[in-house]
Write an enzyme that holds these catalytic residues in place. Sequence first.
Site, PDB file in Angstrom:
ATOM      1  N   GLU A 188      28.994   7.800  38.236  1.00 25.25           N
ATOM      2  CA  GLU A 188      28.650   8.109  39.601  1.00 25.25           C
ATOM      3  C   GLU A 188      28.107   9.455  40.719  1.00 25.25           C
ATOM      4  O   GLU A 188      28.569  10.222  40.595  1.00 25.25           O
ATOM      5  CB  GLU A 188      29.025   7.123  40.618  1.00 25.25           C
ATOM      6  N   ASP A 201      31.141   6.083  48.698  1.00 23.19           N
ATOM      7  CA  ASP A 201      31.795   6.165  50.125  1.00 23.19           C
ATOM      8  C   ASP A 201      32.379   5.390  50.464  1.00 23.19           C
ATOM      9  O   ASP A 201      33.212   5.303  50.534  1.00 23.19           O
ATOM     10  CB  ASP A 201      30.434   5.933  50.683  1.00 23.19           C
ATOM     11  N   ASP A 209      20.184  11.336  48.255  1.00 13.91           N
ATOM     12  CA  ASP A 209      18.577  11.395  49.233  1.00 13.91           C
ATOM     13  C   ASP A 209      18.859  11.110  50.808  1.00 13.91           C
ATOM     14  O   ASP A 209      19.855  10.194  51.064  1.00 13.91           O
ATOM     15  CB  ASP A 209      17.264  10.457  48.267  1.00 13.91           C
TER      16      ASP A 209
HETATM   17  P1  IMP Z   1      29.332   2.765  48.853  1.00 11.38           P
HETATM   18  O1  IMP Z   1      30.361   3.426  48.296  1.00 11.38           O
HETATM   19  O2  IMP Z   1      28.770   0.966  48.411  1.00 11.38           O
HETATM   20  O3  IMP Z   1      29.285   2.638  50.304  1.00 11.38           O
HETATM   21  O4  IMP Z   1      28.146   2.891  48.387  1.00 11.38           O
HETATM   22  C1  IMP Z   1      27.679   4.932  47.747  1.00 11.38           C
HETATM   23  C2  IMP Z   1      26.516   4.744  48.174  1.00 11.38           C
HETATM   24  O5  IMP Z   1      25.910   4.826  49.232  1.00 11.38           O
HETATM   25  C3  IMP Z   1      25.613   6.048  47.220  1.00 11.38           C
HETATM   26  O6  IMP Z   1      25.414   4.921  46.258  1.00 11.38           O
HETATM   27  C4  IMP Z   1      24.503   6.880  47.991  1.00 11.38           C
HETATM   28  O7  IMP Z   1      23.249   6.053  47.930  1.00 11.38           O
HETATM   29  C5  IMP Z   1      25.085   5.894  49.473  1.00 11.38           C
HETATM   30  N1  IMP Z   1      25.683   7.068  50.270  1.00 11.38           N
HETATM   31  C6  IMP Z   1      26.681   7.445  51.059  1.00 11.38           C
HETATM   32  N2  IMP Z   1      27.229   8.660  51.515  1.00 11.38           N
HETATM   33  C7  IMP Z   1      25.654   9.173  50.850  1.00 11.38           C
HETATM   34  C8  IMP Z   1      25.491  10.333  51.256  1.00 11.38           C
HETATM   35  O8  IMP Z   1      26.239  11.220  52.116  1.00 11.38           O
HETATM   36  N3  IMP Z   1      23.951  11.266  50.883  1.00 11.38           N
HETATM   37  C9  IMP Z   1      23.628   9.713  50.467  1.00 11.38           C
HETATM   38  N4  IMP Z   1      23.687   9.285  50.120  1.00 11.38           N
HETATM   39  C10 IMP Z   1      25.092   8.526  50.531  1.00 11.38           C
END
Ligand code: IMP
Length: 181
Positions: A103, A107, A163
Site C-alpha cells: 500500500e 489512513d 495524489d
Molecule cells: P483509508 O485508510 O480507508 O482511510 O483510505 C486510505 C486512502 O485514502 C489511501 O489509499 C489514499 O488514497 C487516501 N489518502 C489518505 N490520506 C491521504 C494523504 O495524506 N494523501 C493522499 N491520499 C490520502
Amino acid sequence: MTAGPLPEGISEVLFTREQIAQRIGELAKSIDDDYADQDLLLVGVLKGAVMVMADLSRAMVSDPPVDWMAVSSYGTGTRSSGVVRILKDLDCDITGRHVLVVEDIVDSGLTLSWLLRNLGSRGAASVEVCTMFRKPGGARVQVPVKYVGFDLPPAFVVGYGLDHAERYRSLPFVGVLADKG
Ligand code: IMP
C-alpha cells in the site's frame, strides 16, 4: 536533495527521494529475509501503490511475482466509509500462497481492513501488509501492518504515488499539500 523551488501547492518536503530510496531498500531486505523459500505474492492496490511496488519489487533479490487490485471506497466527501467495490480483481489464485499487500498509505484503515477480510476468505496461507506511509492518528480500525516505511504527522501529503485530484503522483519526494490540513 530536492533542489530549487517547491512545486505549486506544496508547503514542505517531508521525505526526500534519497530517504525514500534508503527506506525501500531496508524494507526489501526485511521482506526477502522473512519470506525466504516461501511462495510470496506481492499484491498492489492501484493506483497509489504503483511507485512503491515498482521500487520495492526491484529492490528485492527474490524476484517475487506481482498482482494488482483496484478498489473504490464509497464515502462522504473525503472520509472513507469502509464500503468497498472491486474495480479490478486479482488475475491469479492465492490459495495456499503468502500474500503481502503493498500500500501507499494507511489512513483510517477501513479500505484495507475490508481488503484483508476479502483476501483472507480466499484461502491464502497468510495475508500481511506493507505500507510506505501510515497516519497513526487517523486509524479508525486496528489493521495489522507488518511493514511500515514512515509514520506521518497529521497532514495531507502528496507525491511518490499519492495524489490530490490525480495531481502530484509522480513527484519523486513526499510533501505536505498546503491548505489541506
Ligand atoms: P483509508 O485508510 O480507508 O482511510 O483510505 C486510505 C486512502 O485514502 C489511501 O489509499 C489514499 O488514497 C487516501 N489518502 C489518505 N490520506 C491521504 C494523504 O495524506 N494523501 C493522499 N491520499 C490520502
